[in-house]
Design an enzyme around this catalytic site. Structure first.
Site, PDB file in Angstrom:
ATOM      1  N   GLU A 144      11.424  37.660  42.398  1.00 40.18           N
ATOM      2  CA  GLU A 144      10.164  37.355  43.105  1.00 40.18           C
ATOM      3  C   GLU A 144      10.428  36.250  44.129  1.00 40.18           C
ATOM      4  O   GLU A 144      11.470  35.579  44.060  1.00 40.18           O
ATOM      5  CB  GLU A 144       9.115  36.874  42.094  1.00 40.18           C
ATOM      6  CG  GLU A 144       8.765  37.935  41.068  1.00 40.18           C
ATOM      7  CD  GLU A 144       7.679  37.477  40.098  1.00 40.18           C
ATOM      8  OE1 GLU A 144       7.148  36.352  40.267  1.00 40.18           O
ATOM      9  OE2 GLU A 144       7.367  38.251  39.181  1.00 40.18           O
ATOM     10  N   GLY A 146       9.473  33.365  44.165  1.00 38.80           N
ATOM     11  CA  GLY A 146       9.631  32.056  43.530  1.00 38.80           C
ATOM     12  C   GLY A 146      10.860  31.891  42.663  1.00 38.80           C
ATOM     13  O   GLY A 146      11.129  30.799  42.161  1.00 38.80           O
ATOM     14  N   SER A 149      17.551  33.750  39.985  1.00 39.62           N
ATOM     15  CA  SER A 149      18.473  33.583  38.854  1.00 39.62           C
ATOM     16  C   SER A 149      17.731  33.445  37.525  1.00 39.62           C
ATOM     17  O   SER A 149      18.113  34.060  36.533  1.00 39.62           O
ATOM     18  CB  SER A 149      19.341  32.340  39.074  1.00 39.62           C
ATOM     19  OG  SER A 149      20.149  32.527  40.200  1.00 39.62           O
ATOM     20  N   THR A 175      16.673  46.786  45.199  1.00 40.93           N
ATOM     21  CA  THR A 175      17.622  47.799  45.686  1.00 40.93           C
ATOM     22  C   THR A 175      17.060  49.205  45.471  1.00 40.93           C
ATOM     23  O   THR A 175      16.665  49.542  44.354  1.00 40.93           O
ATOM     24  CB  THR A 175      18.975  47.665  44.947  1.00 40.93           C
ATOM     25  OG1 THR A 175      19.516  46.387  45.244  1.00 40.93           O
ATOM     26  CG2 THR A 175      19.962  48.756  45.371  1.00 40.93           C
ATOM     27  N   ASP A 265      23.378  43.639  30.483  1.00 35.49           N
ATOM     28  CA  ASP A 265      24.635  43.909  29.760  1.00 35.49           C
ATOM     29  C   ASP A 265      25.185  45.281  30.150  1.00 35.49           C
ATOM     30  O   ASP A 265      26.395  45.504  30.161  1.00 35.49           O
ATOM     31  CB  ASP A 265      24.415  43.857  28.238  1.00 35.49           C
ATOM     32  CG  ASP A 265      24.105  42.442  27.762  1.00 35.49           C
ATOM     33  OD1 ASP A 265      24.328  41.492  28.534  1.00 35.49           O
ATOM     34  OD2 ASP A 265      23.637  42.294  26.609  1.00 35.49           O
ATOM     35  N   ARG A 268      25.913  44.964  34.497  1.00 39.37           N
ATOM     36  CA  ARG A 268      26.926  44.036  35.051  1.00 39.37           C
ATOM     37  C   ARG A 268      28.322  44.669  35.119  1.00 39.37           C
ATOM     38  O   ARG A 268      29.013  44.499  36.137  1.00 39.37           O
ATOM     39  CB  ARG A 268      26.922  42.723  34.261  1.00 39.37           C
ATOM     40  CG  ARG A 268      25.772  41.851  34.714  1.00 39.37           C
ATOM     41  CD  ARG A 268      25.612  40.532  34.028  1.00 39.37           C
ATOM     42  NE  ARG A 268      24.440  39.870  34.623  1.00 39.37           N
ATOM     43  CZ  ARG A 268      23.681  38.972  34.023  1.00 39.37           C
ATOM     44  NH1 ARG A 268      23.958  38.576  32.789  1.00 39.37           N
ATOM     45  NH2 ARG A 268      22.654  38.440  34.649  1.00 39.37           N
ATOM     46  N   LEU A 366      45.687  40.561  58.200  1.00 40.65           N
ATOM     47  CA  LEU A 366      45.755  41.460  59.363  1.00 40.65           C
ATOM     48  C   LEU A 366      45.427  40.736  60.669  1.00 40.65           C
ATOM     49  O   LEU A 366      45.495  41.313  61.743  1.00 40.65           O
ATOM     50  CB  LEU A 366      44.786  42.627  59.163  1.00 40.65           C
ATOM     51  CG  LEU A 366      45.269  43.884  58.424  1.00 40.65           C
ATOM     52  CD1 LEU A 366      45.983  44.817  59.373  1.00 40.65           C
ATOM     53  CD2 LEU A 366      46.147  43.598  57.241  1.00 40.65           C
ATOM     54  N   GLU A 391      22.644  40.931  40.255  1.00 41.27           N
ATOM     55  CA  GLU A 391      22.921  41.091  38.811  1.00 41.27           C
ATOM     56  C   GLU A 391      23.438  39.794  38.203  1.00 41.27           C
ATOM     57  O   GLU A 391      24.310  39.811  37.338  1.00 41.27           O
ATOM     58  CB  GLU A 391      23.926  42.221  38.564  1.00 41.27           C
ATOM     59  CG  GLU A 391      23.456  43.577  39.013  1.00 41.27           C
ATOM     60  CD  GLU A 391      22.263  44.048  38.224  1.00 41.27           C
ATOM     61  OE1 GLU A 391      21.201  44.205  38.836  1.00 41.27           O
ATOM     62  OE2 GLU A 391      22.373  44.225  37.008  1.00 41.27           O
TER      63      GLU A 391
HETATM   64  C1  LIG Z   1      21.131  42.922  48.625  1.00 45.42           C
HETATM   65  C2  LIG Z   1      20.424  42.445  47.406  1.00 45.42           C
HETATM   66  C3  LIG Z   1      19.965  43.375  46.473  1.00 45.42           C
HETATM   67  C4  LIG Z   1      19.267  42.943  45.338  1.00 45.42           C
HETATM   68  N1  LIG Z   1      18.793  43.884  44.450  1.00 45.42           N
HETATM   69  C5  LIG Z   1      17.946  43.483  43.457  1.00 45.42           C
HETATM   70  C6  LIG Z   1      17.263  44.452  42.637  1.00 45.42           C
HETATM   71  O1  LIG Z   1      17.477  45.654  42.748  1.00 45.42           O
HETATM   72  N2  LIG Z   1      16.372  43.983  41.736  1.00 45.42           N
HETATM   73  C7  LIG Z   1      16.100  42.667  41.569  1.00 45.42           C
HETATM   74  O2  LIG Z   1      15.255  42.318  40.732  1.00 45.42           O
HETATM   75  N3  LIG Z   1      16.754  41.713  42.314  1.00 45.42           N
HETATM   76  C8  LIG Z   1      17.666  42.100  43.249  1.00 45.42           C
HETATM   77  N4  LIG Z   1      18.299  41.154  44.037  1.00 45.42           N
HETATM   78  C9  LIG Z   1      18.041  39.744  43.814  1.00 45.42           C
HETATM   79  C10 LIG Z   1      19.231  39.045  43.201  1.00 45.42           C
HETATM   80  O3  LIG Z   1      19.423  39.458  41.870  1.00 45.42           O
HETATM   81  C11 LIG Z   1      18.969  37.527  43.332  1.00 45.42           C
HETATM   82  O4  LIG Z   1      19.084  37.217  44.706  1.00 45.42           O
HETATM   83  C12 LIG Z   1      19.940  36.710  42.521  1.00 45.42           C
HETATM   84  O5  LIG Z   1      19.613  36.814  41.168  1.00 45.42           O
HETATM   85  C13 LIG Z   1      19.926  35.224  42.918  1.00 45.42           C
HETATM   86  O6  LIG Z   1      18.640  34.733  42.859  1.00 45.42           O
HETATM   87  P1  LIG Z   1      18.049  33.860  44.075  1.00 45.42           P
HETATM   88  O7  LIG Z   1      18.221  34.692  45.283  1.00 45.42           O
HETATM   89  O8  LIG Z   1      16.674  33.407  43.771  1.00 45.42           O
HETATM   90  O9  LIG Z   1      18.977  32.630  44.149  1.00 45.42           O
HETATM   91  P2  LIG Z   1      18.830  31.251  43.357  1.00 45.42           P
HETATM   92  O10 LIG Z   1      18.548  31.476  41.924  1.00 45.42           O
HETATM   93  O11 LIG Z   1      17.890  30.385  44.123  1.00 45.42           O
HETATM   94  O12 LIG Z   1      20.298  30.701  43.515  1.00 45.42           O
HETATM   95  C14 LIG Z   1      20.783  30.094  44.707  1.00 45.42           C
HETATM   96  C15 LIG Z   1      22.151  29.509  44.412  1.00 45.42           C
HETATM   97  O13 LIG Z   1      22.047  28.519  43.365  1.00 45.42           O
HETATM   98  C16 LIG Z   1      22.893  28.854  42.281  1.00 45.42           C
HETATM   99  N5  LIG Z   1      22.252  28.509  41.017  1.00 45.42           N
HETATM  100  C17 LIG Z   1      21.011  28.836  40.603  1.00 45.42           C
HETATM  101  N6  LIG Z   1      20.771  28.374  39.369  1.00 45.42           N
HETATM  102  C18 LIG Z   1      21.903  27.730  38.987  1.00 45.42           C
HETATM  103  C19 LIG Z   1      22.291  27.011  37.809  1.00 45.42           C
HETATM  104  N7  LIG Z   1      21.469  26.889  36.770  1.00 45.42           N
HETATM  105  N8  LIG Z   1      23.539  26.482  37.770  1.00 45.42           N
HETATM  106  C20 LIG Z   1      24.393  26.615  38.820  1.00 45.42           C
HETATM  107  N9  LIG Z   1      24.071  27.264  39.963  1.00 45.42           N
HETATM  108  C21 LIG Z   1      22.853  27.811  40.036  1.00 45.42           C
HETATM  109  C22 LIG Z   1      23.119  30.347  42.380  1.00 45.42           C
HETATM  110  O14 LIG Z   1      24.311  30.734  41.757  1.00 45.42           O
HETATM  111  C23 LIG Z   1      23.154  30.539  43.890  1.00 45.42           C
HETATM  112  O15 LIG Z   1      24.427  30.266  44.372  1.00 45.42           O
HETATM  113  C24 LIG Z   1      19.047  41.569  45.135  1.00 45.42           C
HETATM  114  C25 LIG Z   1      19.534  40.643  46.069  1.00 45.42           C
HETATM  115  C26 LIG Z   1      20.205  41.051  47.180  1.00 45.42           C
HETATM  116  C27 LIG Z   1      20.696  40.014  48.175  1.00 45.42           C
END
Ligand SMILES: Cc1cc2nc3c(=O)[nH]c(=O)nc-3n(C[C@H](O)[C@H](O)[C@H](O)COP(=O)(O)OP(=O)(O)OC[C@H]3O[C@@H](n4cnc5c(N)ncnc54)[C@H](O)[C@@H]3O)c2cc1C
Length: 414
Positions: A144, A146, A149, A175, A265, A268, A366, A391
């Site tokens: 969402e 908001g 992760s 996706t 699970d 991934r 390259l 994921e």
């Molecule tokens: C092309 C694409 C396709 C996608 N497809 C889907 C889909 O089909 N369904 C779906 O539901 N979602 C999907 N997503 C969403 C994707 O799963 C999320 O973008 C991902 O989980 C990261 O969440 P965020 O973008 O809010 O990043 P954030 O959670 O804000 O993270 C930003 C950065 O902070 C780091 N971080 C966050 N928390 C911690 C922590 N506790 N400790 C250390 N580092 C941390 C992360 O590793 C990352 O580097 C997709 C995203 C993309 C870009």
């Protein structure tokens, strides 16, 4: 005991998948990278027909063996090594093109959620459509505006009203969401039935294509995997029947969020295999290039006599093989009914990192040729990075690994 010996029939199938990757995907790889948001119709029809043929040939083989049972996921579900088979073929197809792989009509992540959380009756009801008719897509929406992760932060609500639920909220980065909504597919939407219950209140709901109140408001412009659609979807009093809630409606401590984890699970290792496919594409290209240029890679000599290029190349090979073994292990564990939460995250974390390094190194080796759009290397470098993000990001999967090894909960280590 772990046994990765691949049956001859599977080896034959992998060769077939390789032919598809090479002959069907590679020729249009650049075209649909350039034409983001355009539909590769011919590709969809070809893959849909090929999938139906593969299913029916497996059905025939099963009938010959005297096992005609159906279990909701088509014939592939009946293979005892279904998950191992899936990661092996996923690698092959992503060697062809990871974006097109994600765009291929099938149950996708939505199907994985149904398999992880649905009852046998729901699996049959929602997944049987992928056995025939016109191409269809399944998708899954957790993320969402908001959060990403921390999927326990779901704010989309599912409110019970008579025999229905009303969904309200916004999902982003879904996706295949646009194609699922436009075809006769569905989207599995994670929503909370009781915010005060926290994680156990989060449940998966199947929202059928064309349900009033579900609107795709945007598809993203992306760095890589540009053939794959990534949708933002708004749910505004979106009414769905109560039996579209997957599994039990009861808010139990061990329910709800556990299904999210069970879905991850399962998925991934598949994402890890996608990464490995892209990494292998780059590695194979570099290997062929070196051969063409008569630059040897000498194995079995003392490390101090290796050239920098030989070291780099061998390091790329090692990274890829290590990621593949972790991935196969995670998939095999699911097939034999072992809990694979730790191993799935290990595979995903390793493969995401490995493919990012391998494709960058391939471009670097390259030089300007690697950077040019004449070759697919720069595209693979762009396609690689997503495997480190969706994921569960690299960092989140490392956290899960650390928690599981050290015995910490998500509250203790976050
Ligand atoms: C092309 C694409 C396709 C996608 N497809 C889907 C889909 O089909 N369904 C779906 O539901 N979602 C999907 N997503 C969403 C994707 O799963 C999320 O973008 C991902 O989980 C990261 O969440 P965020 O973008 O809010 O990043 P954030 O959670 O804000 O993270 C930003 C950065 O902070 C780091 N971080 C966050 N928390 C911690 C922590 N506790 N400790 C250390 N580092 C941390 C992360 O590793 C990352 O580097 C997709 C995203 C993309 C870009």
């Amino acid at each position: 005991m772990i046994d990765f010996e691949i049956e001859p029939s599977v080896v034959k199938r992998v060769k077939m998948f390789h032919m598809v990757a090479d002959g069907v995907m590679r020729p249009i790889s650049r075209e649909y990278d350039e034409k983001e948001h355009e539909e590769p119709e011919q590709y969809f029809q070809t893959m849909w027909a090929a999938n139906a043929m593969a299913d029916s040939s497996l059905d025939l083989a099963k009938k010959k063996d005297g096992d005609g049972a159906k279990d909701g996921d088509g014939a592939k579900a009946r293979s005892p090594m279904r998950n191992l088979y899936t990661v092996i073929t996923t690698e092959e197809l992503c060697w062809g093109d990871a974006g097109l792989f994600l765009a291929t009509p099938n149950a996708g992540l939505g199907g994985a959620a149904v398999m992880a959380a649905g009852t046998p009756e729901q699996k049959e009801r929602f997944l049987s459509r992928f056995r025939g008719g016109q191409p269809k897509w399944g998708a899954m929406a957790i993320t969402e505006p908001g959060f990403g992760s921390d999927s326990s932060q779901v704010t989309t609500t599912a409110t019970r009203e008579g025999d229905d639920y009303l969904l309200n909220g916004t999902k982003i980065f879904c996706t295949g969401g646009d194609r699922a909504a436009k075809s006769e597919g569905f989207i599995v939407v994670w929503a909370t039935v009781d915010k005060s219950a926290g994680r156990p209140g989060i449940k998966p709901f199947v929202v059928e294509h064309g349900t009033p109140g579900m609107t795709v408001v945007r598809t993203e412009n992306k760095l890589g995997i540009r053939a794959s659609d990534t949708a933002a979807i708004v749910f505004d009093n979106c009414r769905i029947p109560k039996d579209h809630l997957l599994g039990s409606p009861e808010v139990r401590k061990e329910g709800g969020f556990k299904d999210v984890m069970a879905t991850f699970d399962a998925t991934r290792p598949i994402v890890a295999a996608m990464a490995i496919g892209v990494g292998r594409a780059a590695l194979d290209f570099v290997r062929d290039f070196l051969k063409q240029e008569n630059i040897p890679v000498r194995y079995g000599i003392s490390p101090r006599r290796l050239t920098a290029l030989e070291r780099d190349f061998m390091e790329m090979e090692v990274q890829l093989k290590a990621a593949r073994l972790l991935t196969w292990r995670a998939a095999w564990m699911m097939d034999v009914g072992k809990h694979n939460n730790l191993e799935a995250s290990m595979a995903k974390a390793k493969a995401g990192l490995a493919v990012t390094l391998i494709t960058q190194k391939a471009v670097e080796l390259l030089g300007p040729l690697g950077y040019s759009r004449e070759l697919l290397l720069e595209k693979w470098m762009r396609d690689a990075k997503i495997n480190d993000i969706f994921e569960g990001t690299q960092q989140i999967n490392m956290l899960i690994v650390a928690r599981r090894i050290l015995g910490y909960s998500s509250k203790d280590l976050n």
